[in-house]
Design an enzyme around this catalytic site. Sequence first.
Site, PDB file in Angstrom:
ATOM      1  N   CYS A 233     -38.937 -48.317  74.091  1.00  0.00           N
ATOM      2  CA  CYS A 233     -38.006 -47.193  74.277  1.00  0.00           C
ATOM      3  C   CYS A 233     -37.731 -46.423  72.994  1.00  0.00           C
ATOM      4  O   CYS A 233     -37.143 -45.340  73.030  1.00  0.00           O
ATOM      5  CB  CYS A 233     -36.695 -47.696  74.863  1.00  0.00           C
ATOM      6  SG  CYS A 233     -36.948 -48.775  76.270  1.00  0.00           S
TER       7      CYS A 233
ATOM      8  N   HIS B  73     -31.118 -42.928  74.128  1.00  0.00           N
ATOM      9  CA  HIS B  73     -32.009 -43.591  75.076  1.00  0.00           C
ATOM     10  C   HIS B  73     -31.175 -44.024  76.274  1.00  0.00           C
ATOM     11  O   HIS B  73     -30.053 -44.509  76.117  1.00  0.00           O
ATOM     12  CB  HIS B  73     -32.660 -44.799  74.408  1.00  0.00           C
ATOM     13  CG  HIS B  73     -33.377 -45.674  75.376  1.00  0.00           C
ATOM     14  ND1 HIS B  73     -34.314 -45.175  76.264  1.00  0.00           N
ATOM     15  CD2 HIS B  73     -33.289 -47.012  75.622  1.00  0.00           C
ATOM     16  CE1 HIS B  73     -34.764 -46.160  77.002  1.00  0.00           C
ATOM     17  NE2 HIS B  73     -34.166 -47.279  76.639  1.00  0.00           N
TER      18      HIS B  73
ATOM     19  N   ASN C 116     -34.107 -45.789  83.571  1.00  0.00           N
ATOM     20  CA  ASN C 116     -34.677 -45.956  82.229  1.00  0.00           C
ATOM     21  C   ASN C 116     -36.190 -45.714  82.308  1.00  0.00           C
ATOM     22  O   ASN C 116     -36.924 -46.537  82.837  1.00  0.00           O
ATOM     23  CB  ASN C 116     -34.362 -47.372  81.734  1.00  0.00           C
ATOM     24  CG  ASN C 116     -34.929 -47.652  80.354  1.00  0.00           C
ATOM     25  OD1 ASN C 116     -35.698 -46.862  79.815  1.00  0.00           O
ATOM     26  ND2 ASN C 116     -34.557 -48.781  79.786  1.00  0.00           N
TER      27      ASN C 116
HETATM   28  C1  LIG Z   1     -29.828 -55.999  82.750  1.00  0.00           C
HETATM   29  C2  LIG Z   1     -28.339 -55.678  82.744  1.00  0.00           C
HETATM   30  C3  LIG Z   1     -28.080 -54.386  83.502  1.00  0.00           C
HETATM   31  C4  LIG Z   1     -27.583 -56.793  83.469  1.00  0.00           C
HETATM   32  O1  LIG Z   1     -26.206 -56.534  83.407  1.00  0.00           O
HETATM   33  P1  LIG Z   1     -25.189 -57.660  82.920  1.00  0.00           P
HETATM   34  O2  LIG Z   1     -23.853 -57.071  83.015  1.00  0.00           O
HETATM   35  O3  LIG Z   1     -25.663 -58.157  81.589  1.00  0.00           O
HETATM   36  O4  LIG Z   1     -25.361 -58.741  84.043  1.00  0.00           O
HETATM   37  P2  LIG Z   1     -25.628 -60.296  83.855  1.00  0.00           P
HETATM   38  O5  LIG Z   1     -27.069 -60.526  83.526  1.00  0.00           O
HETATM   39  O6  LIG Z   1     -24.580 -60.876  82.971  1.00  0.00           O
HETATM   40  O7  LIG Z   1     -25.390 -60.790  85.322  1.00  0.00           O
HETATM   41  C5  LIG Z   1     -24.072 -60.821  85.890  1.00  0.00           C
HETATM   42  C6  LIG Z   1     -24.170 -61.321  87.315  1.00  0.00           C
HETATM   43  O8  LIG Z   1     -24.769 -60.299  88.120  1.00  0.00           O
HETATM   44  C7  LIG Z   1     -25.906 -60.820  88.793  1.00  0.00           C
HETATM   45  N1  LIG Z   1     -26.909 -59.784  88.936  1.00  0.00           N
HETATM   46  C8  LIG Z   1     -27.934 -59.492  88.119  1.00  0.00           C
HETATM   47  N2  LIG Z   1     -28.618 -58.430  88.578  1.00  0.00           N
HETATM   48  C9  LIG Z   1     -28.007 -58.051  89.709  1.00  0.00           C
HETATM   49  C10 LIG Z   1     -28.229 -57.036  90.639  1.00  0.00           C
HETATM   50  N3  LIG Z   1     -29.247 -56.158  90.516  1.00  0.00           N
HETATM   51  N4  LIG Z   1     -27.392 -56.896  91.688  1.00  0.00           N
HETATM   52  C11 LIG Z   1     -26.366 -57.747  91.840  1.00  0.00           C
HETATM   53  N5  LIG Z   1     -26.084 -58.756  90.996  1.00  0.00           N
HETATM   54  C12 LIG Z   1     -26.902 -58.900  89.934  1.00  0.00           C
HETATM   55  C13 LIG Z   1     -26.365 -61.981  87.946  1.00  0.00           C
HETATM   56  O9  LIG Z   1     -27.116 -62.903  88.709  1.00  0.00           O
HETATM   57  C14 LIG Z   1     -25.067 -62.547  87.476  1.00  0.00           C
HETATM   58  O10 LIG Z   1     -24.516 -63.331  88.513  1.00  0.00           O
HETATM   59  P3  LIG Z   1     -23.705 -64.697  88.164  1.00  0.00           P
HETATM   60  O11 LIG Z   1     -22.543 -64.238  87.338  1.00  0.00           O
HETATM   61  O12 LIG Z   1     -23.351 -65.200  89.502  1.00  0.00           O
HETATM   62  O13 LIG Z   1     -24.661 -65.551  87.398  1.00  0.00           O
HETATM   63  C15 LIG Z   1     -27.797 -55.548  81.300  1.00  0.00           C
HETATM   64  O14 LIG Z   1     -27.813 -56.821  80.706  1.00  0.00           O
HETATM   65  C16 LIG Z   1     -28.562 -54.614  80.437  1.00  0.00           C
HETATM   66  O15 LIG Z   1     -28.507 -53.402  80.609  1.00  0.00           O
HETATM   67  N6  LIG Z   1     -29.256 -55.125  79.418  1.00  0.00           N
HETATM   68  C17 LIG Z   1     -29.883 -54.310  78.391  1.00  0.00           C
HETATM   69  C18 LIG Z   1     -31.079 -53.581  78.886  1.00  0.00           C
HETATM   70  C19 LIG Z   1     -31.680 -52.839  77.734  1.00  0.00           C
HETATM   71  O16 LIG Z   1     -31.004 -52.175  76.997  1.00  0.00           O
HETATM   72  N7  LIG Z   1     -32.966 -52.996  77.515  1.00  0.00           N
HETATM   73  C20 LIG Z   1     -33.540 -52.504  76.285  1.00  0.00           C
HETATM   74  C21 LIG Z   1     -34.150 -51.221  76.397  1.00  0.00           C
HETATM   75  S1  LIG Z   1     -35.248 -51.133  77.737  1.00  0.00           S
END
Ligand SMILES: CC(C)(COP(=O)(O)OP(=O)(O)OC[C@H]1O[C@@H](n2cnc3c(N)ncnc32)[C@H](O)[C@@H]1OP(=O)(O)O)[C@@H](O)C(=O)NCCC(=O)NCCS
Length: 331
Positions: free
Chosen positions: A118, A258, A288
């Site tokens: 990215c 980004h 994204n």
């Molecule tokens: C991927 C991302 C959106 C996940 O969001 P988050 O708030 O971190 O969520 P978590 O991984 O802590 O998961 C929280 C809960 O939601 C659940 N969950 C994950 N994806 C889900 C979805 N699509 N729908 C519903 N629930 C979901 C998880 O299983 C977890 O459940 P639990 O608490 O029962 O274990 C976030 O971590 C993110 O944006 N990361 C950075 C991405 C990025 O910048 N990448 C680099 C550039 S590409």
Amino acid sequence: MINPKMTAAITAIGGYVPEDRLTNADLEKIVDTNDEWIRTRTGVEERRILRGAGKATSDMCVPVVEEICKKRGISPEEIDCLIVATVTADMLFPATANIVCDKVGAKNAWGYDLSAACSGFLYGLTTGAMYIESGRYRKVVVIGADKMSAIVDYSDRTTCIIFGDGAGGVLLEPNSEGFGVLDSILRSDGSGRTHLHMKAGGSLKPSSFETVAAKEHFIYQEGQAVFKFAVKGMADVSAELLERNHLTGEDISWLVPHQANKRIIDATASRMGLSSDKVMVNIQRYGNTTSGTIPLCLWDWESQLKKGDNLVLSAFAGGFTWGATLVNSGH
Ligand SMILES: CC(C)(COP(=O)(O)OP(=O)(O)OC[C@H]1O[C@@H](n2cnc3c(N)ncnc32)[C@H](O)[C@@H]1OP(=O)(O)O)[C@@H](O)C(=O)NCCC(=O)NCCS
């Protein structure tokens, strides 16, 4: 001949997103997720998907180059160099840039693909600007393009909700009035590769029946870990860029971040002291698009850019790679 007074101005912007939309409601039918979770945790409402056999990343770059040439009134044969930032090259080789030059008729250009996920567009923009500043080249096209749908596992709810397909790009040309790419801070930390990568298909683990069966040709992401690094990395580097250029949030017309997660964008804007009306956000429409997000923002906001506007382009990505670039708009 080195000409230290010459800057690389952005003189045209192009963009392309495929017509097909994949909405949160569509994803609810495929994986265990829901619209509310996706909106509040990421900000995404829909993404664009490039469908059709034989359609690849280069096919999204072609309309970008065509738009740039049309707007600037030049022929593709006038392009000296074309860089494609991408992690979804048409093939491992030859380079997508090579294929794009062939498809648009950029017969006099050389070019290459740049892999920085990215942050790829910022790496490419900085590199392209230096080619102009050196005085050696006069027309450099920098494109950020990714067909993320080619490497997303649509049974993995933690990644398939985020990514979409798209491409954007700019033309860089010499400028003696001080417009263009003024400064960049680019960073890289390869130890971050454990948190975000594709396991197979490279020389480390060549493709095999086993790698396909184990779904190792898709994005692997530890979301929470990446999130923490991204919030800090993007905000730190953007603030550092302001500081070293003796600027404050008040001097900045637009943050062009980004589009990985709306919460990361908000944290970066707040650290820079910017109100939300100065932040380009289109994650709700495209998701994204990896290398495509920043030029797609420039494309979407082009009509609102004014000559002399200070823009801060900022990214964080797999690798890890991250960075921020200061651009004085010549539009
Ligand atoms: C991927 C991302 C959106 C996940 O969001 P988050 O708030 O971190 O969520 P978590 O991984 O802590 O998961 C929280 C809960 O939601 C659940 N969950 C994950 N994806 C889900 C979805 N699509 N729908 C519903 N629930 C979901 C998880 O299983 C977890 O459940 P639990 O608490 O029962 O274990 C976030 O971590 C993110 O944006 N990361 C950075 C991405 C990025 O910048 N990448 C680099 C550039 S590409």
